[in-house]
Scaffold this motif. Structure first.
Motif, PDB file in Angstrom:
ATOM      1  N   CYS A   1       0.883  -1.107   0.054  1.00 53.78           N
ATOM      2  CA  CYS A   1      -0.066   0.064  -0.007  1.00 53.78           C
ATOM      3  C   CYS A   1       0.714   1.312  -0.070  1.00 53.78           C
ATOM      4  O   CYS A   1       1.925   0.867  -0.077  1.00 53.78           O
ATOM      5  N   GLY A   2       0.153   2.344   0.005  1.00 53.20           N
ATOM      6  CA  GLY A   2       0.820   3.697   0.045  1.00 53.20           C
ATOM      7  C   GLY A   2       1.561   3.864   1.412  1.00 53.20           C
ATOM      8  O   GLY A   2       2.876   4.501   1.352  1.00 53.20           O
ATOM      9  N   THR A   3       1.115   3.572   2.483  1.00 58.56           N
ATOM     10  CA  THR A   3       1.545   3.470   3.871  1.00 58.56           C
ATOM     11  C   THR A   3       2.855   2.895   3.720  1.00 58.56           C
ATOM     12  O   THR A   3       4.039   3.465   4.320  1.00 58.56           O
TER      13      THR A   3
ATOM     14  N   ASN B   1       5.720   4.517   1.479  1.00 63.83           N
ATOM     15  CA  ASN B   1       5.992   5.964   2.338  1.00 63.83           C
ATOM     16  C   ASN B   1       7.019   5.377   3.587  1.00 63.83           C
ATOM     17  O   ASN B   1       8.124   6.055   3.731  1.00 63.83           O
TER      18      ASN B   1
ATOM     19  N   HIS C   1       0.223  13.351   4.808  1.00 60.30           N
ATOM     20  CA  HIS C   1      -0.590  12.037   4.766  1.00 60.30           C
ATOM     21  C   HIS C   1      -0.020  11.534   6.402  1.00 60.30           C
ATOM     22  O   HIS C   1       1.053  11.517   6.664  1.00 60.30           O
TER      23      HIS C   1
ATOM     24  N   CYS D   1       0.539   8.624   7.357  1.00 61.28           N
ATOM     25  CA  CYS D   1       1.802   7.743   7.247  1.00 61.28           C
ATOM     26  C   CYS D   1       3.131   8.528   7.039  1.00 61.28           C
ATOM     27  O   CYS D   1       4.015   7.750   7.784  1.00 61.28           O
TER      28      CYS D   1
ATOM     29  N   MET E   1       4.230  16.094  -0.036  1.00 65.14           N
ATOM     30  CA  MET E   1       3.242  15.342  -1.067  1.00 65.14           C
ATOM     31  C   MET E   1       2.879  16.108  -2.390  1.00 65.14           C
ATOM     32  O   MET E   1       3.073  17.125  -2.315  1.00 65.14           O
TER      33      MET E   1
ATOM     34  N   ASN F   1      -4.176  15.300   0.136  1.00 64.12           N
ATOM     35  CA  ASN F   1      -5.449  14.614   0.128  1.00 64.12           C
ATOM     36  C   ASN F   1      -6.540  15.091   0.961  1.00 64.12           C
ATOM     37  O   ASN F   1      -7.735  14.443   0.622  1.00 64.12           O
TER      38      ASN F   1
ATOM     39  N   ASP G   1       5.181  11.972  -2.095  1.00 65.26           N
ATOM     40  CA  ASP G   1       3.855  10.960  -2.070  1.00 65.26           C
ATOM     41  C   ASP G   1       3.102  11.242  -2.988  1.00 65.26           C
ATOM     42  O   ASP G   1       2.351  12.321  -3.317  1.00 65.26           O
TER      43      ASP G   1
ATOM     44  N   VAL H   1       0.577   9.274  -4.019  1.00 62.18           N
ATOM     45  CA  VAL H   1      -0.662   8.258  -3.827  1.00 62.18           C
ATOM     46  C   VAL H   1      -1.947   8.805  -4.429  1.00 62.18           C
ATOM     47  O   VAL H   1      -2.749   8.218  -5.039  1.00 62.18           O
ATOM     48  N   GLN H   2      -2.169  10.328  -4.472  1.00 66.16           N
ATOM     49  CA  GLN H   2      -3.231  10.924  -4.808  1.00 66.16           C
ATOM     50  C   GLN H   2      -3.094  11.374  -6.392  1.00 66.16           C
ATOM     51  O   GLN H   2      -4.126  11.910  -7.038  1.00 66.16           O
TER      52      GLN H   2
ATOM     53  N   SER I   1      -0.555   3.820  -4.254  1.00 63.49           N
ATOM     54  CA  SER I   1      -1.476   2.879  -4.076  1.00 63.49           C
ATOM     55  C   SER I   1      -2.722   2.530  -4.956  1.00 63.49           C
ATOM     56  O   SER I   1      -3.283   3.367  -5.493  1.00 63.49           O
TER      57      SER I   1
ATOM     58  N   LYS J   1      -6.454   3.557  -4.954  1.00 62.08           N
ATOM     59  CA  LYS J   1      -7.131   5.325  -5.405  1.00 62.08           C
ATOM     60  C   LYS J   1      -7.119   4.959  -6.791  1.00 62.08           C
ATOM     61  O   LYS J   1      -7.702   6.221  -7.001  1.00 62.08           O
TER      62      LYS J   1
END
Ligand code: PLP
Length: 386
Positions: free
Chosen positions: A70-72, A75, A98, A100, A148, A152, A177, A179-180, A200, A203
């Motif tokens: 996952c993204g968590t 990171n 985020h 994380c 990031m 988010n 990051d 992820v978004q 991730s 998403k």
């Protein structure tokens, strides 16, 4: 009751094409990718094809992509290894990252492993680029910048290319990051010049439990999870083969249909802004959220001109799934770090933040349902204040 899903920044519905692709693998390929026999080789081939595909799409080498859960995890792996293995003793970041990222950096700080500098945040939710420039001039400590790409909660976009250049000029590592933004923009990691990034699958209409990290060649990151040495030693544990295949398929679909989706979602966002402005006098938007180019186009952070701690429940009753942009603990709405960073207490006491996040499936009817419900809630507040 018709249900309306407007929380795509939290997670997205998995696409049927992704489910089909994953089901096919589940039914037909069960080997352990580490096995040297044919069953294992079949599974391994699927992973490597997925890696190659994702790398090509991002204009990087397959050797720079590592699958994670996952993204968590991505990171955490990046940030912790930069300190533990790459001699980083100073981290420049913000309070708006985020959780994380925030929590892994807090842990590093608590253990006294690195000095942490959190950049000032301007009223519009952007970082103070000038402060970053000044800080980077000091090269006495090996530094990691962790910022990031898109926030988010309010959607502000960071100028990643500019920061990469700045970091390169000042011998500094840069983690962003993404992820978004992966799958929402046609990103070229090589051109962006970042050292580390994350993704991730859930998403981007892919499965939960699959993601990847990007680490520029020869970055020498080391594992957070050790064991059998999978993912070239960076991430041990038997690979989530169908998750990885699903991630690759979701990424393909997202980029193949990107132009169409961007156009649709931008129209929906514009429509939401217009309808809100007509329906609710005094409505505003947090950060740069209403600017389609300077913020994540799939997210709108609304600032309702009244305080309503129960709005999440009221929307829920109307069948609307939405995030408030604030964390909830024990059923009570708690002001998020992002909101308390960009607003003072007085401002917060007079507003309610709402994060609406769209997907290619969001329709104008969904937005009409939201606006009608918000109109009723706003009218109730007007009556109360009359
Ligand atoms: N980073 C950002 C910006 C996110 O929005 C999220 C998820 O909300 C994450 C990281 C964590 O990703 P995951 O849910 O895959 O652990």
């Amino acid at each position: 009751m018709q249900r309306v899903y407007l929380d795509n920044a939290a997670t997205t519905a998995i696409r049927p094409e992704v489910v089909d692709e994953m089901a096919n693998v589940m039914k037909n390929v069960f080997g352990n990718p580490s096995s040297t026999h044919v069953f294992g080789r079949e599974a391994k081939a699927l992973i490597e094809l997925s890696r190659k595909n994702i790398a090509q799409r991002l204009n990087v080498s397959p050797a720079e992509i590592y699958f994670t859960s996952c993204g968590t995890e991505s990171n955490n792996t990046i940030i912790r290894s930069c300190v533990n293995d790459l001699d980083v003793t100073r981290i420049i970041t913000t309070d708006l990252e985020h959780k994380c990222v925030i929590e892994s950096i807090k842990d590093i700080e608590y253990r006294g492993k690195a000095e942490v500098i959190r950049l000032n945040i301007l009223k519009n939710g952007n970082i103070d680029y000038q402060q970053l420039e000044e800080l980077l001039k000091d090269q006495s400590k090996k530094t990691l910048v962790s910022l990031m790409h898109a926030n988010n909660e309010i959607g502000n976009l960071t100028d990643v290319k500019y920061i990469s250049k700045l970091c390169q000029e000042n011998n500094t590592l840069f983690h962003t990051d993404t992820v978004q933004t992966v799958g929402h923009y046609d990103l070229d990691f090589q051109d962006l010049g970042v050292d580390f990034a994350s993704c991730s699958a859930h998403k981007i209409h892919g499965p939960k439990g699959a993601g990847f990290l990007y680490a520029k060649k020869a970055s020498h990151l080391k594992a957070l999870i050790s064991g059998g040495g999978q993912e070239r030693g960076l991430r041990s544990g038997t690979e989530n083969v169908y998750g990885i295949v699903g991630l690759s398929k979701a990424f393909d679909l997202a980029l193949d249909e990107l132009d169409e989706h961007v156009q649709h979602i931008k129209e929906i966002k514009q429509y939401t802004i217009q309808q809100l402005q007509e329906a609710i006098p005094g409505v505003g938007f947090n950060g740069l959220s209403a600017d389609l180019d300077k913020s994540l186009y799939a997210l709108l952070s609304i600032k309702l001109p009244f305080h309503d701690a129960l709005i999440g429940f009221e929307l829920e009753l109307a069948g609307i799934a939405i995030s408030q942009g604030s964390a909830c603990s024990s059923g009570a709405a708690k002001v998020s770090t992002v909101m308390s960073t960009i607003y003072n207490e007085d401002e917060i006491s007079q507003m309610t933040p709402l994060r609406v996040s769209f997907s290619y499936e969001t329709s104008k009817e969904d937005i009409d349902t939201l606006i009608n419900t918000l109109k009723k809630i706003a009218a109730k507040h007007q009556l109360q204040n009359a």
